[in-house]
Design an enzyme around this catalytic site. Sequence first.
Site, PDB file in Angstrom:
ATOM      1  N   ARG A  57      -2.926 -10.226  -4.042  1.00  0.00           N
ATOM      2  CA  ARG A  57      -2.867  -9.540  -5.525  1.00  0.00           C
ATOM      3  C   ARG A  57      -4.299  -9.911  -6.161  1.00  0.00           C
ATOM      4  O   ARG A  57      -4.830 -11.074  -6.323  1.00  0.00           O
ATOM      5  CB  ARG A  57      -1.903 -10.243  -6.151  1.00  0.00           C
ATOM      6  CG  ARG A  57      -0.676  -9.378  -6.370  1.00  0.00           C
ATOM      7  CD  ARG A  57       0.162  -9.981  -7.361  1.00  0.00           C
ATOM      8  NE  ARG A  57       0.176 -11.205  -8.050  1.00  0.00           N
ATOM      9  CZ  ARG A  57       1.063 -11.534  -9.158  1.00  0.00           C
ATOM     10  NH1 ARG A  57       1.923 -10.735  -9.741  1.00  0.00           N
ATOM     11  NH2 ARG A  57       0.761 -12.564  -9.605  1.00  0.00           N
ATOM     12  N   THR A 109      -6.719  -7.634 -12.010  1.00  0.00           N
ATOM     13  CA  THR A 109      -5.630  -6.297 -12.102  1.00  0.00           C
ATOM     14  C   THR A 109      -4.500  -6.455 -11.826  1.00  0.00           C
ATOM     15  O   THR A 109      -3.502  -5.558 -11.936  1.00  0.00           O
ATOM     16  CB  THR A 109      -6.409  -5.275 -11.031  1.00  0.00           C
ATOM     17  OG1 THR A 109      -6.393  -5.663  -9.773  1.00  0.00           O
ATOM     18  CG2 THR A 109      -8.122  -5.121 -11.619  1.00  0.00           C
ATOM     19  N   ASP A 123       3.972 -20.315  -7.336  1.00  0.00           N
ATOM     20  CA  ASP A 123       3.233 -19.460  -6.296  1.00  0.00           C
ATOM     21  C   ASP A 123       3.691 -19.804  -4.885  1.00  0.00           C
ATOM     22  O   ASP A 123       3.631 -20.857  -4.298  1.00  0.00           O
ATOM     23  CB  ASP A 123       1.604 -19.627  -6.162  1.00  0.00           C
ATOM     24  CG  ASP A 123       0.768 -18.659  -5.483  1.00  0.00           C
ATOM     25  OD1 ASP A 123      -0.068 -17.954  -5.929  1.00  0.00           O
ATOM     26  OD2 ASP A 123       0.906 -18.810  -4.062  1.00  0.00           O
ATOM     27  N   ASP A 162       0.925 -20.702  -2.055  1.00  0.00           N
ATOM     28  CA  ASP A 162       0.454 -22.265  -2.375  1.00  0.00           C
ATOM     29  C   ASP A 162       1.622 -23.527  -1.926  1.00  0.00           C
ATOM     30  O   ASP A 162       1.264 -24.282  -1.352  1.00  0.00           O
ATOM     31  CB  ASP A 162       0.001 -22.291  -3.882  1.00  0.00           C
ATOM     32  CG  ASP A 162      -1.153 -21.635  -4.093  1.00  0.00           C
ATOM     33  OD1 ASP A 162      -2.106 -21.407  -2.879  1.00  0.00           O
ATOM     34  OD2 ASP A 162      -1.406 -21.282  -5.346  1.00  0.00           O
TER      35      ASP A 162
HETATM   36  C1  PRP Z   1       2.344 -13.198  -3.689  1.00  0.00           C
HETATM   37  C2  PRP Z   1       3.396 -12.713  -2.859  1.00  0.00           C
HETATM   38  C3  PRP Z   1       3.525 -11.406  -3.000  1.00  0.00           C
HETATM   39  C4  PRP Z   1       2.867 -11.026  -4.165  1.00  0.00           C
HETATM   40  C5  PRP Z   1       3.893 -10.636  -5.260  1.00  0.00           C
HETATM   41  O1  PRP Z   1       1.253 -13.027  -2.877  1.00  0.00           O
HETATM   42  O2  PRP Z   1       3.681 -13.469  -1.683  1.00  0.00           O
HETATM   43  O3  PRP Z   1       2.902 -10.771  -1.914  1.00  0.00           O
HETATM   44  O4  PRP Z   1       2.126 -12.327  -4.717  1.00  0.00           O
HETATM   45  O5  PRP Z   1       3.385 -10.014  -6.317  1.00  0.00           O
HETATM   46  P1  PRP Z   1       3.469  -8.610  -6.634  1.00  0.00           P
HETATM   47  O6  PRP Z   1       4.822  -7.943  -6.584  1.00  0.00           O
HETATM   48  O7  PRP Z   1       2.987  -8.328  -8.048  1.00  0.00           O
HETATM   49  O8  PRP Z   1       2.426  -7.622  -5.872  1.00  0.00           O
HETATM   50  P2  PRP Z   1      -0.297 -13.248  -3.254  1.00  0.00           P
HETATM   51  O9  PRP Z   1      -1.058 -12.066  -3.648  1.00  0.00           O
HETATM   52  O10 PRP Z   1      -0.315 -14.476  -4.090  1.00  0.00           O
HETATM   53  O11 PRP Z   1      -0.931 -13.764  -1.746  1.00  0.00           O
HETATM   54  P3  PRP Z   1      -0.523 -14.881  -0.674  1.00  0.00           P
HETATM   55  O12 PRP Z   1       0.874 -14.711  -0.167  1.00  0.00           O
HETATM   56  O13 PRP Z   1      -1.766 -14.715   0.196  1.00  0.00           O
HETATM   57  O14 PRP Z   1      -0.564 -16.052  -1.734  1.00  0.00           O
HETATM   58  N1  URA Z   2       3.558 -14.314  -6.616  1.00  0.00           N
HETATM   59  C1  URA Z   2       3.981 -15.490  -6.558  1.00  0.00           C
HETATM   60  O1  URA Z   2       3.906 -16.370  -5.429  1.00  0.00           O
HETATM   61  N2  URA Z   2       4.833 -15.923  -7.389  1.00  0.00           N
HETATM   62  C2  URA Z   2       5.026 -15.083  -8.441  1.00  0.00           C
HETATM   63  O2  URA Z   2       5.901 -15.760  -9.413  1.00  0.00           O
HETATM   64  C3  URA Z   2       4.601 -13.926  -8.566  1.00  0.00           C
HETATM   65  C4  URA Z   2       3.765 -13.541  -7.590  1.00  0.00           C
END
Ligand code: PRP
Ligand code: URA
Length: 209
Positions: free
Chosen positions: A104, A108, A200, A203
Amino acid sequence: MSNVFVMDHPLIQHKVGVLRREETGSKEFRELVNEIAMLMCYEATRNLPLRDEIVQTPVAQATVKQIAGKNLGIVPILRAGLGMVDGMLTLVPTAKVGHIGLYRDPETLNPVEYYCKLPYDAAERDIFVLDPMLATGGSAVAAIQFIKDKGVSRIHFMCLIAAPEGVKKVQDAHPDVDIYIAALDERLNDHGYIIPGLGDAGDRLYGTK
Ligand code: PRP
Ligand code: URA
């Protein structure tokens, strides 16, 4: 919300409760995500079609039930979706695993794709897309669209925690996709985080913050 299934099994609900606690460390967090995915897999696969097969037991022939056609495909959204893969594979070891890399954009909140590799026969399988978090829904909608673009028609989405905004976005974009959720939360905050959520997921799984 006809194609949305909130899994209220007590074991799932209890484990999600522990997962949410801020004092739960990465090791326990990973174990819980894995266990919850396994329990959700059990529930989400209850309508898979079966066929009859005749086998020889040590004493006689028996007509047994076997999953019909090709088995499942599992597609985690990188990176947090990886935490759910082993739980699914524990129950369905013959599933093929594809990967979709999305993150994400922090400004944006739109998904940015960086990787996509699916099983060669994905179109013949029931595909379960995995991601612990369904927040705005941007990542899920984009991942499902990539998979549809490869000719897959039987797609299911499985997440641990969802915001109503994300559920609606997936339903609007992909009304044919079943959504399996362990907990449906209240809302998103101004940064697109699920409230109360768990923070998150990536993380917390990998200890990167
Ligand atoms: C997180 C999560 C989803 C996304 C959800 O990933 O694991 O993939 O955010 O958010 P959305 O519904 O608003 O799209 P992130 O983009 O943080 O990436 P990561 O898994 O690499 O930490
Ligand atoms: N991605 C995450 O990991 N946590 C949230 O709450 C939203 C998006």
